[in-house]
Each structure stands twice: as C-alpha cells, then as structure tokens.
Design an enzyme around this catalytic site. Structure first.
Site, PDB file in Angstrom:
ATOM      1  N   GLU A   1      -6.617   6.914  -1.467  1.00 53.87           N
ATOM      2  CA  GLU A   1      -6.700   5.465  -0.444  1.00 53.87           C
ATOM      3  C   GLU A   1      -7.150   4.690  -1.376  1.00 53.87           C
ATOM      4  O   GLU A   1      -6.358   3.713  -1.327  1.00 53.87           O
ATOM      5  CB  GLU A   1      -7.147   5.834   0.760  1.00 53.87           C
ATOM      6  CG  GLU A   1      -6.315   6.997   1.613  1.00 53.87           C
ATOM      7  CD  GLU A   1      -4.930   6.772   1.944  1.00 53.87           C
ATOM      8  OE1 GLU A   1      -4.692   5.485   2.072  1.00 53.87           O
ATOM      9  OE2 GLU A   1      -4.055   7.615   1.922  1.00 53.87           O
TER      10      GLU A   1
ATOM     11  N   HIS B   1       1.527   4.226  -2.604  1.00 53.17           N
ATOM     12  CA  HIS B   1       1.435   5.834  -2.934  1.00 53.17           C
ATOM     13  C   HIS B   1       3.064   6.096  -3.333  1.00 53.17           C
ATOM     14  O   HIS B   1       2.407   7.490  -3.972  1.00 53.17           O
ATOM     15  CB  HIS B   1       1.318   6.462  -1.229  1.00 53.17           C
ATOM     16  CG  HIS B   1       0.183   6.199  -0.581  1.00 53.17           C
ATOM     17  ND1 HIS B   1      -1.148   6.397  -1.683  1.00 53.17           N
ATOM     18  CD2 HIS B   1      -0.592   5.754   0.700  1.00 53.17           C
ATOM     19  CE1 HIS B   1      -1.922   6.943  -0.496  1.00 53.17           C
ATOM     20  NE2 HIS B   1      -1.566   6.000   0.440  1.00 53.17           N
TER      21      HIS B   1
ATOM     22  N   HIS C   1       0.883  -0.816   0.229  1.00 52.18           N
ATOM     23  CA  HIS C   1      -0.227   0.532   0.052  1.00 52.18           C
ATOM     24  C   HIS C   1       1.394   1.146  -0.044  1.00 52.18           C
ATOM     25  O   HIS C   1       0.446   2.050  -0.824  1.00 52.18           O
ATOM     26  CB  HIS C   1      -1.016   0.064   0.935  1.00 52.18           C
ATOM     27  CG  HIS C   1      -1.759   1.388   1.609  1.00 52.18           C
ATOM     28  ND1 HIS C   1      -2.931   1.443   1.437  1.00 52.18           N
ATOM     29  CD2 HIS C   1      -1.546   2.493   2.326  1.00 52.18           C
ATOM     30  CE1 HIS C   1      -3.216   2.753   0.947  1.00 52.18           C
ATOM     31  NE2 HIS C   1      -2.372   3.618   2.078  1.00 52.18           N
ATOM     32  N   GLU C   2       1.883   1.303   1.442  1.00 54.06           N
ATOM     33  CA  GLU C   2       2.648   1.985   0.886  1.00 54.06           C
ATOM     34  C   GLU C   2       3.287   2.136   0.038  1.00 54.06           C
ATOM     35  O   GLU C   2       4.247   3.661  -0.816  1.00 54.06           O
ATOM     36  CB  GLU C   2       3.508   2.218   2.210  1.00 54.06           C
ATOM     37  CG  GLU C   2       3.127   2.245   3.373  1.00 54.06           C
ATOM     38  CD  GLU C   2       2.162   3.723   3.919  1.00 54.06           C
ATOM     39  OE1 GLU C   2       2.311   4.498   3.169  1.00 54.06           O
ATOM     40  OE2 GLU C   2       0.742   3.342   4.530  1.00 54.06           O
TER      41      GLU C   2
END
Length: 282
Positions: A202, A133, A129-130
C-alpha cells in the site's frame, strides 16, 4: 519475495485450509469435495476472479465518453499503462479498488460515494494509486485471495449448519470443542493468510501513484476524506475482499486488527514527506 512466489504461496495456503476444513466436517467425502473445489477455485480464480468480484458488487462499466473514463485514461497514459476498464458501484460509502490478472486485463472500480466527495485533483490521486497497484502487479494476488477466502468463509457457514444439525452418532465421532475452534479460527486464519499481501504494497502504491501525477498531496487529501466517509457510511462488503479497497470498508473489530492496510495517518505522513522531497507545495 516476488509477487509470483507470493501468489503461489498464498494459493497453496488458502487451498490447504479449504481442504482441511472440508475434510474435518465431511470426512473422506468432504475431503474429496474440498479438493475438487480447491482445484476449481484455483482455476477460476486465475482466469475469472476479476469478473467474480465485479459481479459480487454489481459493478457497471462506465461510458467511454464519461469524465471519469477520461481521467482514468489521462493517468493511465502518464503511467505508461493500457487503459483499464472503468466501473461504478452504486454505494454511498466512498471507496475504490483495482482488479484483474495483469495490466492488459485490468479494471478500476469506484463507488458513487467517492465521486461525490472528492474533487478532480483528489480523484486523480486515487486513480493513480489504483493504477500503481496494476503497474506493480499487485492485483492478481489481491483478487485471487479474495475469491479463495470467500470460499473458505462459505465452507465454514456450511460446517456451522452441519455442527448444529449433526446426528447423535456423528456427534460422538467429533469433539465439539474442535468444531467450535475451527468455526471460529478458520476465518481468522484466512485473514492472516491474506496479510501475506504486505502492508508495504500500500505504501508502494501510494508513492508510485503520487509520482505518476507528481501530486502526493492530492492522494493524501483523498485518503483523509475517504477514511471519514468509511466511518460515516456502512458499506456491506464481503470481508474477504476488504484488502482490495484503497481503505478497508470496515475499520473496527477483527477487520481492523487483521487489516492489510497501514494506518491512514501514516500513509498521509509519508505522502507529505514525499511532497517535500520532490518539491511539491501543499
């Protein structure tokens, strides 16, 4: 709207708010100081915002021989990204965030709490997930807004003390109702401007990261555990940086009302839908 335009818009709005607050409380001198501060903060936010945030939380870089670094390296290779620096925050509340100005100057940060409660599979989901980003170039606007919003909150604190200790002559030139409104509403305005970081980013990071490792359920399980941990532990964070974390460190009051994150339950639902779509078993 591209991230470049969004970044410019956010910088302009936050800088304008900084200047208006300085001018209101400090007159021409305050306006000049706030203008100089805005220029300085914009410059340093672009080049050094990641270092400022890392310093803010006392983050320490992990050894490249550590298991955590190896997991980040594994997911970064799958995502076709440069391996970011990896940091740890000594904090029991489980959480994580990414920072930096681009994929070549990026870092991922984990609390000790998240390492304690997640298994390896779930941790990979969070890492993915990070890194999503970073891949989607969300981290620059996220980090810049954190630094500028922090400056606005700091300036409001100065204004509050100026309001309390203002001389009788100065009080005649200021409407106390306006003073109170600015002190109360300026931080809220900063939070609203931060919501320019769309909640859809997100969802996109969730999906992109899940596809990196082809395991949406890993992240779904991790999000469920992290949210429970966030409710259980009190993480003393700077409110201006809440949007950077995988789940906001504070899930109540105005922080929840103005959250840049969609409800965790909705994120989990979408991840489970993605799992069914790509044929991954629970």
């Amino acid at each position: 709207m591209t991230n470049q335009i969004k970044t410019l818009t956010l910088l302009t709005l936050l800088s304008a708010l900084l200047i208006v607050i300085g001018g209101y409380f400090g007159g021409k001198t305050g306006l000049t100081i706030a203008l100089i501060l805005a220029i300085i903060f914009n410059f340093f936010s672009y080049w050094f915002s990641d270092k400022i945030v890392l310093k803010m939380y006392g983050a320490k870089e992990v050894d490249k021989n550590s298991k955590l670094y190896e997991l980040v390296k594994e997911v970064a290779i799958r995502a076709n990204l440069p391996i970011p620096k990896v940091y740890i925050i000594e904090e029991e509340a489980p959480n994580a965030f990414a920072t930096g100005r681009d994929p070549n100057h990026s870092a991922v940060v984990f609390t000790t709490g998240i390492l304690r409660i997640l298994d390896e599979r779930e941790l990979k989901g969070v890492i993915a997930h990070e890194l999503a980003h970073i891949k989607n170039r969300d981290i620059l606007i996220s980090t810049i807004s954190a630094v500028l919003a922090s400056a606005i909150v700091y300036l409001i604190e100065i204004g509050r003390w100026m309001f309390i200790f203002r001389s009788s002559e100065e009080r005649q030139n200021h409407n106390p109702i306006f003073d109170i409104l600015i002190i109360l509403l300026a931080p809220i305005s900063a939070m609203i401007i931060q919501m320019a970081i769309s909640r859809s980013r997100e969802f996109l990071a969730d999906e992109t990261g899940a596809r990196f490792i082809r395991d949406p359920i890993a992240l779904a399980n991790a999000l469920e555990k992290i949210e429970k941990g966030v409710y259980y532990y009190q993480f003393q964070t700077n409110p201006a940086t809440s949007h950077m974390f995988i789940i906001p460190p504070v899930l109540e009051g105005l922080q929840k009302l103005f959250s840049t994150h969609p409800p965790t339950s909705e994120r989990i639902r979408k991840l489970k839908e993605l799992a069914r779509k790509i044929g991954v078993a629970y």
